[in-house]
Write an enzyme that holds these catalytic residues in place. Structure first.
Site, PDB file in Angstrom:
ATOM      1  N   GLY A   1       0.755  -1.318  -0.203  1.00 60.70           N
ATOM      2  CA  GLY A   1      -0.114   0.222  -0.043  1.00 60.70           C
ATOM      3  C   GLY A   1       0.817   1.206  -0.124  1.00 60.70           C
ATOM      4  O   GLY A   1       0.215   2.303   0.178  1.00 60.70           O
TER       5      GLY A   1
ATOM      6  N   GLU B   1       4.729  -6.234   1.517  1.00 56.58           N
ATOM      7  CA  GLU B   1       4.201  -6.527   0.229  1.00 56.58           C
ATOM      8  C   GLU B   1       3.900  -5.404  -0.760  1.00 56.58           C
ATOM      9  O   GLU B   1       2.891  -5.299  -0.990  1.00 56.58           O
ATOM     10  CB  GLU B   1       2.928  -7.449   0.422  1.00 56.58           C
ATOM     11  N   PRO B   2       5.194  -4.833  -1.070  1.00 56.05           N
ATOM     12  CA  PRO B   2       4.760  -3.585  -1.923  1.00 56.05           C
ATOM     13  C   PRO B   2       4.534  -3.948  -3.459  1.00 56.05           C
ATOM     14  O   PRO B   2       5.144  -5.054  -3.967  1.00 56.05           O
ATOM     15  CB  PRO B   2       6.210  -2.944  -1.856  1.00 56.05           C
TER      16      PRO B   2
ATOM     17  N   ARG C   1       2.494  -1.710  -5.965  1.00 54.42           N
ATOM     18  CA  ARG C   1       2.515  -0.487  -6.724  1.00 54.42           C
ATOM     19  C   ARG C   1       4.015   0.245  -6.618  1.00 54.42           C
ATOM     20  O   ARG C   1       4.385   0.691  -7.545  1.00 54.42           O
ATOM     21  CB  ARG C   1       1.411   0.553  -6.237  1.00 54.42           C
TER      22      ARG C   1
ATOM     23  N   ARG D   1      -7.937   1.904 -14.496  1.00 52.89           N
ATOM     24  CA  ARG D   1      -8.026   2.716 -13.242  1.00 52.89           C
ATOM     25  C   ARG D   1      -8.752   3.976 -13.049  1.00 52.89           C
ATOM     26  O   ARG D   1      -9.407   4.163 -12.031  1.00 52.89           O
ATOM     27  CB  ARG D   1      -6.484   3.003 -12.466  1.00 52.89           C
TER      28      ARG D   1
ATOM     29  N   TYR E   1     -11.631   3.757 -10.350  1.00 53.09           N
ATOM     30  CA  TYR E   1     -11.274   4.575  -8.935  1.00 53.09           C
ATOM     31  C   TYR E   1     -11.007   6.078  -9.602  1.00 53.09           C
ATOM     32  O   TYR E   1     -10.710   6.951  -8.364  1.00 53.09           O
ATOM     33  CB  TYR E   1      -9.950   4.058  -8.394  1.00 53.09           C
TER      34      TYR E   1
ATOM     35  N   CYS F   1     -16.119   1.244 -26.318  1.00 52.70           N
ATOM     36  CA  CYS F   1     -17.621   1.747 -26.218  1.00 52.70           C
ATOM     37  C   CYS F   1     -18.072   2.083 -24.975  1.00 52.70           C
ATOM     38  O   CYS F   1     -18.901   1.144 -24.414  1.00 52.70           O
ATOM     39  CB  CYS F   1     -18.554   0.785 -27.032  1.00 52.70           C
TER      40      CYS F   1
HETATM   41  C1  LIG Z   1      -2.902  -5.515  -3.254  1.00 53.34           C
HETATM   42  C2  LIG Z   1      -2.155  -5.997  -2.138  1.00 53.34           C
HETATM   43  C3  LIG Z   1      -0.716  -5.857  -2.013  1.00 53.34           C
HETATM   44  C4  LIG Z   1      -0.153  -4.645  -2.650  1.00 53.34           C
HETATM   45  O1  LIG Z   1      -0.733  -3.342  -2.549  1.00 53.34           O
HETATM   46  P1  LIG Z   1       0.052  -2.256  -3.316  1.00 53.34           P
HETATM   47  O2  LIG Z   1      -0.813  -0.980  -3.134  1.00 53.34           O
HETATM   48  O3  LIG Z   1       0.285  -2.397  -4.697  1.00 53.34           O
HETATM   49  O4  LIG Z   1       1.356  -2.104  -2.627  1.00 53.34           O
HETATM   50  C5  LIG Z   1      -0.182  -6.304  -0.928  1.00 53.34           C
HETATM   51  N1  LIG Z   1      -0.592  -7.064   0.013  1.00 53.34           N
HETATM   52  C6  LIG Z   1      -2.126  -7.563  -0.204  1.00 53.34           C
HETATM   53  C7  LIG Z   1      -2.534  -8.469   0.749  1.00 53.34           C
HETATM   54  C8  LIG Z   1      -2.882  -6.729  -1.113  1.00 53.34           C
HETATM   55  O5  LIG Z   1      -3.910  -7.390  -1.325  1.00 53.34           O
END
Ligand SMILES: *Cc1c(COP(=O)(O)O)cnc(C)c1O
Length: 431
Positions: A245, A287-288, A290, A327, A331, A358
């Site tokens: 995130g 867990e990056p 993005r 996106r 969003y 379309c």
């Molecule tokens: C989507 C997600 C991520 C990655 O999120 P980013 O915003 O891309 O960093 C990491 N962990 C989990 C569990 C996710 O669902």
């Protein structure tokens, strides 16, 4: 990015030291172009951050952001771990020869087949999301010689400051166990299954987060629960997974922190909480997705038609759209773009950039300024490396674009452009 854009003598935009207009000519449009050196730089910022802090860690690339064999090979080269959420993502990892022990499986509705594949491949960890996961694992483990490491995913009820649609960490979420009641039930059930080794907790509080407060609050919440479990049975987490995130810059409105600032804040808080509760310091996993790939790619399009509505809006259309970047439609995500072959020209033409699907909602950018536009111009949209290609669709039977990696000035095709034969390859005749 646009103010930092490099321009060569021809007035063409330069990206990863390559003339972007030439890349568009060589590989056609729409085209994703990744600067692999930047991918490595982002990955290293996280990895080195933990090293500097002297903490055991795993930086798991959330492969849903952009999964392809080449991308996972780069992740492997950088020593990253990997998150997968489906058999397809796990299969891609297998094809990239990714070390299985560094793979973590997520998902709020893992199928029996997915879980079996994870066990058969001896992946590193399964993140248990719900009671159904536990039931299925218990059944599957009867025929399985060995153990599996698991984390319990919880929703700590923290609101990350981001758009609601991409918020997954608050209690009203389809993901994970609520921290108050369900997490303890999951803990009890898992502890009764000998072949499951509970390593600790997981949470993911949202996306495109620009502060560390949310993470800090989440860590505090997780430690309230961990402190209880320690008191009750002496359980000590060996892993704390704090999810992804981490925010990136799409437009001027976005003010991301340096990536290692997030790392330092997480390490500091986990260390303090562990100390406060007399617990040993766990490994920290993140867990990056993005933040590894988002700002490392551009999408190139060719501009075609124009529609000018006096006193209202000028529409400029490109040869892609929601099929390669959903996106904005999904969003209201914002992007910046320039005309790559007129990178030095003054921006005098107010317009909005439309896709060619379309759908009236198939817009890429509202209300921007470009130089005077002519058909055949090459539009470069910035920061499209995450959740672009990975969310691409065949809507309107568009063929998916090609993906090119650039490193050391060399451009390599890593995902072929689809042909129309590819698009209809599974269609069967009915006559
Ligand atoms: C989507 C997600 C991520 C990655 O999120 P980013 O915003 O891309 O960093 C990491 N962990 C989990 C569990 C996710 O669902």
């Amino acid at each position: 990015m646009s103010e930092l854009t490099e321009v060569n003598g021809k007035g063409h935009m330069v990206f990863a030291e390559r003339d972007v207009v030439e890349l568009a000519e060589t590989f056609q449009t729409p085209l994703f172009v990744y600067n692999v050196e930047k991918v490595r730089k982002n990955a290293r910022a996280f990895v080195e951050g933990f090293k500097k802090a002297g903490v055991k860690a795993q930086v798991a690339y959330a492969s849903k952001a952009f999964s392809s064999v080449a991308m996972l090979q780069v992740a492997k080269q950088e020593g990253l771990s990997l998150d997968v959420v489906s058999q397809g993502e796990l299969y891609t990892a297998m094809k990239a020869d990714f070390p299985m022990e560094k793979i973590h499986l997520h998902g709020n509705n893992k199928s029996r087949e997915e879980l079996k594949m994870a066990l058969d491949q001896h992946i590193g960890c399964i993140v248990v999301d719900n009671f159904h996961d536990i039931t299925l694992l218990k059944e599957l483990l009867k025929d399985y010689n060995g153990t599996m490491d698991v984390l319990i995913r919880v929703t700590p009820g923290i609101e990350a400051h981001t758009h609601d649609y991409i918020l997954t960490g608050n209690e009203d979420s389809k993901f994970g166990f609520d921290l108050k009641n369900q997490a303890k039930q999951a803990y009890d059930q898992i502890q009764q299954i000998d072949q499951l080794h509970l390593k600790g907790l997981h949470c993911h509080i949202g996306s495109q987060i620009f502060e560390t407060d949310g993470f800090i609050m989440a860590i505090k919440r997780l430690y309230e629960v961990l402190a209880d479990w320690y008191k009750q049975d002496g359980f000590e987490a060996t892993v704390l997974n704090l999810g992804g995130g981490f925010g990136i810059r799409y437009t001027d409105e976005d003010k991301p922190l340096p990536l290692d600032d997030y790392v330092l804040a997480l390490v500091k808080e986990v260390t303090e909480e562990a100390d406060t509760h007399g617990l040993s310091l766990p490994e920290i996993w993140i867990e990056p997705g993005r933040a590894i790939v988002g700002d490392t790619a551009i999408t190139l399009y060719e501009i075609g038609s124009k529609k000018e509505i006096p006193n209202m809006r000028n529409y400029v259309s490109v040869d892609g759209g929601m099929t390669d970047n959903i996106r904005p439609a999904l969003y209201q995500a914002k992007y910046e773009a320039i005309i790559a072959n007129k990178a030095r020209a003054p921006k005098t033409y107010p317009c909005s950039i439309a896709g060619k699907c379309c759908e009236s909602g198939d817009m890429l950018i509202y209300d921007t300024l470009l130089p005077e536009v002519t058909p055949g111009d090459i539009l470069a949209v910035f920061s499209t490396g995450a959740y672009g290609y990975s969310m691409a669709s065949h809507y309107n039977r568009f063929a998916k674009p090609a993906v090119v990696f650039v490193e050391n000035e060399e451009a390599t095709l890593v995902v072929k452009r689809e042909t129309y034969a590819d698009v209809i390859q599974n269609d069967l005749s009915y006559e």
